[in-house]
Design a protein around this motif. Structure first.
Motif, PDB file in Angstrom:
ATOM      1  N   ALA A 170       0.835  -1.196   0.000  1.00  0.00           N
ATOM      2  CA  ALA A 170       0.000   0.000   0.000  1.00  0.00           C
ATOM      3  C   ALA A 170       0.875   1.252   0.000  1.00  0.00           C
ATOM      4  N   LEU A 171       1.952   1.258   0.771  1.00  0.00           N
ATOM      5  CA  LEU A 171       2.858   2.399   0.792  1.00  0.00           C
ATOM      6  C   LEU A 171       3.508   2.581  -0.572  1.00  0.00           C
ATOM      7  N   ALA A 172       3.964   1.488  -1.178  1.00  0.00           N
ATOM      8  CA  ALA A 172       4.592   1.570  -2.494  1.00  0.00           C
ATOM      9  C   ALA A 172       3.590   2.087  -3.525  1.00  0.00           C
ATOM     10  N   GLN A 173       2.341   1.651  -3.437  1.00  0.00           N
ATOM     11  CA  GLN A 173       1.322   2.116  -4.364  1.00  0.00           C
ATOM     12  C   GLN A 173       1.133   3.616  -4.220  1.00  0.00           C
ATOM     13  N   GLN A 174       1.065   4.118  -3.000  1.00  0.00           N
ATOM     14  CA  GLN A 174       0.879   5.551  -2.794  1.00  0.00           C
ATOM     15  C   GLN A 174       2.069   6.333  -3.339  1.00  0.00           C
ATOM     16  N   GLN A 175       3.268   5.851  -3.123  1.00  0.00           N
ATOM     17  CA  GLN A 175       4.455   6.550  -3.602  1.00  0.00           C
ATOM     18  C   GLN A 175       4.446   6.668  -5.126  1.00  0.00           C
ATOM     19  N   ASP A 176       3.958   5.659  -5.816  1.00  0.00           N
ATOM     20  CA  ASP A 176       3.941   5.660  -7.275  1.00  0.00           C
ATOM     21  C   ASP A 176       2.691   6.310  -7.855  1.00  0.00           C
ATOM     22  N   GLY A 177       1.694   6.566  -7.015  1.00  0.00           N
ATOM     23  CA  GLY A 177       0.472   7.211  -7.464  1.00  0.00           C
ATOM     24  C   GLY A 177      -0.714   6.289  -7.304  1.00  0.00           C
TER      25      GLY A 177
END
Length: 159
Positions: free
Chosen positions: A18-25
């Motif tokens: 979820a954190l990685a998804q937010q960082q990438d958009g």
């Protein structure tokens, strides 16, 4: 105790993507993207964020710089690190090549990159944006394409 540990491991495993998804958009605007990075730790490094090759956020720091690029994705009003259309920009040549059939001959800046069909092609162009800690940010666009199934795509220009 086993249930507690299993729950802890599962919560970390679920939270990380979820954190990685937010960082990438996706991000709705450059203001939202800049606001996101204003609250993120990059280990004290100089932080520079770009959208379509243009710097939209910078924070002072030391050591190796953290530089990340995003693009306004076609087909929607969102900003992502990785888009999936021939109309978008890409941080790597392979990202741009991944948007069309493996049967096309690909040219990168006019030079052969991948041989395939003698009749159908895609031209990828290297573009340069604003200056970063490491020099001008580099990205790639599909300049033109003819896949034999639809009218030839006249292509993008650098942003």
């Amino acid at each position: 105790m086993k249930q507690f540990l299993a729950g802890l491991v599962l919560s970390v495993a679920v939270a990380t993507p979820a954190l990685a998804q937010q960082q990438d958009g996706p991000f709705a605007s450059t203001a939202e993207l800049a606001s996101y990075w204003a609250t993120q730790s990059t280990g004290g490094a100089l932080t520079q964020i770009y959208v379509n090759g243009h710097k939209i956020y910078q924070r002072s720091g030391f050591g190796p710089a953290f530089v990340k690029q995003y693009f306004n994705c076609a087909g929607g009003s969102v900003i992502n690190a990785t888009c999936n259309s021939i109309f978008d920009g890409y941080t790597t040549v392979s990202g741009a090549v991944g948007t069309f059939s493996s049967g096309l001959t690909v040219y990168l800046d006019g030079a052969p990159y991948r041989n395939a069909s003698p009749y159908y092609y895609a031209h990828i162009k290297t573009c340069y944006g604003d200056a970063s800690f490491y020099g001008a940010v580099k990205y790639y666009i599909v300049e033109s394409m003819d896949d034999g199934f639809s009218p030839p795509y006249p292509g993008n220009s650098c942003f």
